[in-house]
Write a protein that holds these residues in place. Structure first.
Motif, short mmCIF file in Angstrom:
data_model
loop_
_atom_site.label_atom_id
_atom_site.label_comp_id
_atom_site.label_asym_id
_atom_site.label_seq_id
_atom_site.Cartn_x
_atom_site.Cartn_y
_atom_site.Cartn_z
N GLU B 301 -7.54 -4.59 -5.72
CA GLU B 301 -6.13 -4.65 -6.09
C GLU B 301 -5.97 -4.55 -7.61
OE1 GLU B 301 -3.86 -7.68 -4.02
OE2 GLU B 301 -5.12 -7.35 -2.25
N GLU B 311 -6.38 5.40 -8.88
CA GLU B 311 -5.35 4.59 -8.26
C GLU B 311 -4.78 5.42 -7.10
OE1 GLU B 311 -2.47 3.13 -11.00
OE2 GLU B 311 -1.69 1.68 -9.55
N THR B 313 -2.50 5.42 -3.09
CA THR B 313 -1.53 4.78 -2.20
C THR B 313 -2.06 4.83 -0.78
OG1 THR B 313 0.15 5.72 -3.63
CG2 THR B 313 0.90 4.76 -1.53
N VAL B 314 -1.94 3.72 -0.06
CA VAL B 314 -2.36 3.70 1.34
C VAL B 314 -1.32 4.44 2.16
CG1 VAL B 314 -2.86 2.24 3.34
CG2 VAL B 314 -3.56 1.50 1.05
N ARG B 349 -4.97 -7.49 5.90
CA ARG B 349 -4.06 -7.65 4.76
C ARG B 349 -3.85 -6.30 4.09
NH1 ARG B 349 -7.42 -11.05 2.67
NH2 ARG B 349 -7.03 -10.22 0.62
N ILE B 350 -3.30 -5.36 4.83
CA ILE B 350 -3.04 -4.04 4.25
C ILE B 350 -1.74 -3.54 4.85
CG2 ILE B 350 -4.26 -2.64 5.99
CD1 ILE B 350 -4.87 -2.08 2.33
N GLU B 351 -1.02 -2.77 4.10
CA GLU B 351 0.20 -2.18 4.64
C GLU B 351 0.38 -0.80 4.04
OE1 GLU B 351 3.37 -4.33 1.67
OE2 GLU B 351 2.64 -5.42 3.44
N ARG B 352 1.14 0.02 4.76
CA ARG B 352 1.40 1.38 4.27
C ARG B 352 2.16 1.30 2.95
NH1 ARG B 352 1.65 1.39 9.62
NH2 ARG B 352 0.30 2.86 10.68
N ALA B 354 0.85 0.49 0.11
CA ALA B 354 0.21 -0.42 -0.85
C ALA B 354 -0.59 0.37 -1.87
CB ALA B 354 -0.70 -1.39 -0.09
N ARG B 355 -0.68 -0.17 -3.09
CA ARG B 355 -1.46 0.49 -4.16
C ARG B 355 -2.84 -0.14 -4.21
NH1 ARG B 355 0.77 4.90 -6.13
NH2 ARG B 355 0.08 4.51 -8.28
N ARG B 356 -3.86 0.69 -4.28
CA ARG B 356 -5.23 0.18 -4.38
C ARG B 356 -5.99 1.00 -5.40
NH1 ARG B 356 -3.36 -3.30 -1.92
NH2 ARG B 356 -4.13 -4.48 -0.13
#
Lengths: 306, 370
Positions: B301, B311, B313-314, B349-352, B354-356
């Protein structure tokens, strides 16, 4: 299949006509003839069904038993030759390239497109004394004789003084030959059906395990094609047993089969009760053979289920 | 084609030299294949359907004749030797257990046809059935057996012949998933117990990876790579193998920017920029592919201290129980897939959206020139 209970009227509409047809035109005449076999001839066309067994007693006379025996022998021999000739043919069709298969099958059933009578006369034209086989044999004989003369052996007449045509018609051999010719497709088709269903990997597994081609044939192909062999034997044997045209046209005086006798009873002898008794004797035997087969296949499936 | 040679100094049990098989016109089913299979290996022929793997196996068994090339089994050229005289036996995909024979007769068949004495036959059948744990089922007919049991009969029937090589055509494909998993290990143990070389054909990469000592990957009739499972997975020789075995992120490099101070290759990938890769061998300009396995990707994160980091996006994710697969898009528009092991219990603990931060080590990058 669960809906015909709900549509009784529709069911009967479709079920009745063919049933009526079968009862009226198949079962009723058959029952009538069966009745005749227990009857007595009273006049030219009058038959009294009085429950007599005399016709059957007459039918068991050694004279007719011999003809029965001969018919069985002819039919059995025909079936055996058809099996021996038909098996390689069926194997060949099974392993033929896919695009050849329909053509070869068509050729197998092609004779059915011509009337049996015409085919039998054609066979006469081939086999008679002045027929095509003898023409070919004569041609061969002349060439061989000329060759012998050329090498200086002409005076010895090693091949006989003159060509003797082969007597291929109007004897028992001609009858069996004709029966084989007529019934061969009946044998080839069920054999082909059985062999075509046979999974190739069984043959490959047998070869892979060290069996020769011949051993594979005997231990794997034949047992797995057995249902087809049994079907072929039955549907060859039964019509062969009841043949009358072939022995009539190709046979000699001593090669008549039981169907010829039956035909004579109904036509020239005008003895319907006796003809009916002979017919039904033949039918009882046929039914018995079919019952044996059913019992055998039931036994086999019971064994497999055990 | 890179070939990892076995350490054994014995001559290989199977040698395939320049073998080609053509069925009619068009591309050959098997195209100039060279293979050596050392004694006692569990060797897999792996590839998609139509790649020629089964044809190659059938040529070893003798059911197909090579159009060109030479096959040697235990040193002897087998050209012209029919299947029933080859020192190999086969387990068929359909098992081909003779339906009209009992289990005993099936297994005894190969001994009977070669005239083994009755006493020896009985003893060897008993031994073979014990090996595949079918004791007590001798009298059963094949239609009274389960699929798994039929397969064991096929195995026993082949092994009782004590072949130099056992050939298996998709041996597990007819079994249901649970049984297949169990049979993998059992086949491996069986091979160890009998000490015979096994050559098996499969289209299932998991099967090949988990069972085989070495794998030949085939495509369009050609062998693309021969290696042990780990080498195949971690060092695929070409894009096809990298893509066929496991999952992979594949990129095409637009240019090589030369080498950096540490001597690493620096490759320019559209959307990702310059990536350093340790790759001492010289490379031709252009047509260079880069690959990273999804499980080699690290996700965080916060920005990690790494050389290669993006960087992203999911976009989507899929939960597989033991792991979660993520599909990400970098800011440069490059799609990446990453696999994260679910080491902790609890909700994902992930969602569409999200930035990773995605990173991987330069050493985990594969260079593919084919």
């Amino acid at each position: 299949m669960d809906t015909w209970h709900a549509h009784r009227r529709a069911f009967w509409t479709f079920f009745l006509p063919p049933t009526a047809w079968l009862v009226l035109f198949f079962l009723a005449p058959l029952a009538l003839v069966w009745g005749f076999s227990f009857g007595e001839k009273r006049g030219l066309v009058e038959i009294a069904i009085n429950g007599t067994l005399e016709n059957y007693v007459r039918a068991l006379d050694p004279l007719y038993l011999r003809i029965f025996g001969k018919s069985f022998w002819f039919a059995a021999l025909t079936t055996l030759i058809c099996l021996a000739v038909g098996f390689p043919v069926a194997v060949a069709i099974t392993f033929a390239p896919p695009r050849w298969k329909p053509i070869l099958l068509l050729l197998t059933i092609l004779p059915f497109w011509t009337n049996l009578l015409i085919r039998t006369y054609a066979l006469i034209a081939v086999l008679r004394t002045r027929g095509y086989v003898n023409f070919a044999a004569e041609w061969g004989w002349e060439r061989a004789d000329a060759a012998l003369a050329w090498v200086g052996l002409g005076d010895l007449h090693l091949l006989g003084e003159r060509f003797e045509p082969l007597a291929m018609l109007y004897n028992n051999t001609a009858v069996v030959f004709g029966l084989v010719y007529v019934h061969l497709p009946f044998m080839v088709l069920p054999l082909y059906a059985a062999l075509d269903r046979l999974e190739r990997s069984y043959l490959e597994a047998s070869l892979d395990l060290g069996a020769s081609q011949l051993r594979t044939f005997a231990s794997v192909v034949v047992p797995l094609a057995l249902p087809g062999i049994v079907s072929g034997v039955i549907i060859t044997f039964i019509p062969a047993l009841g043949s009358f045209l072939t022995p009539d046209l190709l046979g000699g005086t001593d090669s008549q089969m039981i169907a010829n006798v039956i035909e004579r009873q109904f036509k020239s002898a005008n003895d319907w009760p006796f003809g009916a008794a002979l017919s039904f004797l033949l039918m009882y035997v046929t039914f018995f053979a079919l019952a044996l087969r059913a019992a055998a296949s039931r036994g086999r499936s019971a064994m497999e289920a055990a | 084609m890179k070939e990892v040679r076995g350490a054994s100094t014995e001559p290989p049990i199977v040698e395939i030299r320049g073998v080609t098989k053509r069925f009619g016109a068009g591309r050959p089913a098997v195209d100039s294949v060279d293979l050596e299979i050392p004694r006692g290996e569990l060797f897999a022929l792996l590839g998609p359907s139509g790649c020629g793997k089964t044809t190659l196996l059938r040529m070893l068994a003798g059911f197909e004749t090579p159009t060109a090339g030479e096959i040697r089994i235990d040193g002897a050229d087998v050209a012209g030797v029919p299947p029933n005289r080859r020192p190999v036996n086969m387990v068929f995909q359909s098992y081909a257990v003779f339906p009209h024979m009992s289990v005993f007769d099936n297994v005894a068949y190969g001994l009977k046809v070669t005239g083994a004495p009755v006493a020896e036959r009985r003893e060897r059948v008993r031994e073979a059935l014990g090996l595949v744990r079918l004791d007590g089922l001798e009298a059963r007919k094949p239609d009274q057996l389960s699929g798994g049991q039929r397969q064991r009969v096929a195995l026993a029937r082949a092994l009782v012949k004590r072949p130099r090589v056992l050939l298996l055509d998709e041996p597990l494909s007819a079994l249901d998933a649970k049984l297949r998993e169990a049979m993998r290990l059992e086949l491996v143990n069986l091979r160890i117990a009998v000490g015979i070389t096994f050559v098996f054909v499969t289209h299932d990469q998991d099967e090949a990876l988990s069972m085989a000592d070495r794998i030949a990957v085939m495509e369009h009739g050609r062998v693309r790579q021969v290696a042990d499972p780990a080498a195949l997975y971690e060092y695929p020789s070409c894009r096809f193998v990298a893509d066929f075995i496991g999952k992979v992120n594949l990129f095409e490099a637009s240019a090589s920017a030369g080498r950096d101070r540490e001597g690493r290759l620096v490759l320019e990938v559209p959307g990702l920029g310059a990536l350093p890769v340790p790759h001492p061998e010289p490379v031709q300009q252009g047509e260079i592919g880069l690959a990273v396995r999804p499980e080699k990707l690290r996700l965080g994160e916060s920005r990690p201290d790494a050389e290669i980091v993006f960087e992203a996006t999911v976009e989507d994710f899929a939960y597989y129980g033991s792991e979660t697969r993520l599909f990400l898009v970098t800011e440069g528009g490059v799609r990446l897939s990453a696999t994260v092991p679910n080491t902790d219990r609890g909700p994902v603990r992930i969602e569409r959206g999200a930035r990773r931060f995605v990173s991987w080590a330069p050493a985990d990058t594969l260079v593919l020139t084919e």
